[in-house]
Design a protein around this motif. Sequence first.
Motif, mmCIF file in Angstrom:
data_model
loop_
_atom_site.group_PDB
_atom_site.id
_atom_site.type_symbol
_atom_site.label_atom_id
_atom_site.label_comp_id
_atom_site.label_asym_id
_atom_site.label_seq_id
_atom_site.Cartn_x
_atom_site.Cartn_y
_atom_site.Cartn_z
ATOM 1 N N ASP A 109 2.882 -25.510 3.053
ATOM 2 C CA ASP A 109 2.854 -26.765 2.308
ATOM 3 C C ASP A 109 1.460 -27.088 1.793
ATOM 4 O O ASP A 109 0.459 -26.629 2.355
ATOM 5 N N ALA B 95 8.056 -24.177 1.698
ATOM 6 C CA ALA B 95 8.420 -24.950 2.908
ATOM 7 C C ALA B 95 7.600 -24.507 4.119
ATOM 8 O O ALA B 95 7.465 -25.253 5.088
ATOM 9 N N TYR B 96 7.083 -23.278 4.066
ATOM 10 C CA TYR B 96 6.311 -22.757 5.205
ATOM 11 C C TYR B 96 4.828 -22.615 4.867
ATOM 12 O O TYR B 96 4.063 -22.014 5.627
ATOM 13 N N TYR C 108 9.381 -29.289 3.009
ATOM 14 C CA TYR C 108 10.286 -28.872 4.088
ATOM 15 C C TYR C 108 11.606 -29.629 3.925
ATOM 16 O O TYR C 108 11.829 -30.693 4.497
ATOM 17 N N ILE D 209 5.920 -31.745 10.015
ATOM 18 C CA ILE D 209 6.496 -30.772 9.067
ATOM 19 C C ILE D 209 7.850 -31.278 8.564
ATOM 20 O O ILE D 209 8.164 -31.191 7.379
ATOM 21 N N THR D 210 8.643 -31.845 9.484
ATOM 22 C CA THR D 210 10.005 -32.246 9.093
ATOM 23 C C THR D 210 10.001 -33.374 8.049
ATOM 24 O O THR D 210 11.022 -33.631 7.420
ATOM 25 N N THR E 35 1.662 -26.968 7.965
ATOM 26 C CA THR E 35 2.212 -25.753 8.593
ATOM 27 C C THR E 35 1.080 -24.796 8.982
ATOM 28 O O THR E 35 1.143 -24.129 10.017
#
Length: 310
Positions: A198, A195-196, A47, A41-42, A203
Amino acid sequence: MKTHLNVKAPSNILSGLFEEKKWISSKFLYDEQGSQLFEQITDLPEYYQTRTEARILLENLSTWKSVFHEPSALIELGSGSSKKTKILLDHVKNIESYIPIDISEEFLADTVTQLQTSYPEIHIQGVSADYTQPFTLPDLKGKKKVIFFPGSTIGNFEPGEAERFLGNIRSLLEPGDELILGVDRKKDETVIEAAYDDAAGVTAAFNKNLITRINREHEASIDVESFSHVAFYNSSAGRIEMHLESVRDQVLSVGGHTIEVKKQERIHTENSYKYDPEDIIQLGRSSGFLLQRVVSDEREYFSVCLMEVV
Ligand code: AVI
């Protein structure tokens, strides 16, 4: 394994499923598979948090240099692989001790060994502890203490818990010591929601891994695809929420119990609170810190806050 902890602490992954509003504590997101998915995710384009924070750290070296103007100990909460810390260790003098604190003893031992090779002049002493619970620091021999809590992990605490948690941290410090806190800011909801949720579905896989974990740990056989990933910004609470939504009426058989789940019923799995500087001033006031300085990216998506002990 990096562990992030938050919200109410249930005894196990199933406890919240027997309540009227079903929920699972987000601490259960981080088994081995979940920790790997979080690492992925990072790196996602949506994100922005991780790369934005790293850039802020790198672009404000003079701020960190002034924080570490005297012999200091850097104490990191939930250090993981200490990626962001290396920015400080590489560029700032006067960090004589580095104390990474992480729940995973094995992971911590590896990190300490690797870092000690790269930074032989710094005294590195890992502390294996659940930093959300009261813990003690080693004797730091009068050095200035700087607590580093990056990654916007504070956002995964409920507001009252964030206050109590920072209050505990404050009790480890003395006047003159400081806290460097990374926070994700309130912003255009579409940016946060992307971002949550994707496009690549990482995610979603991270959230649904909770079902896989229940199946493995409780000899269940819940169809992972019978739940869909839902993430939305709750503007009145100032947080993104993650849920698992049932795509049909179903009865789950887990751990010798049956749990009825209706079509479209949701299991709440995570909150991630967003903080503007005013919110941080407030949080600091109720936990014994004074916000001294806020450094942000040009879009003001993320902030790193420097807070002094009062
Ligand atoms: C660990 N924590 C700061 C992440 C966040 O953004 O709240 C966890 C996460 N949940 C979904 N994506 C990332």
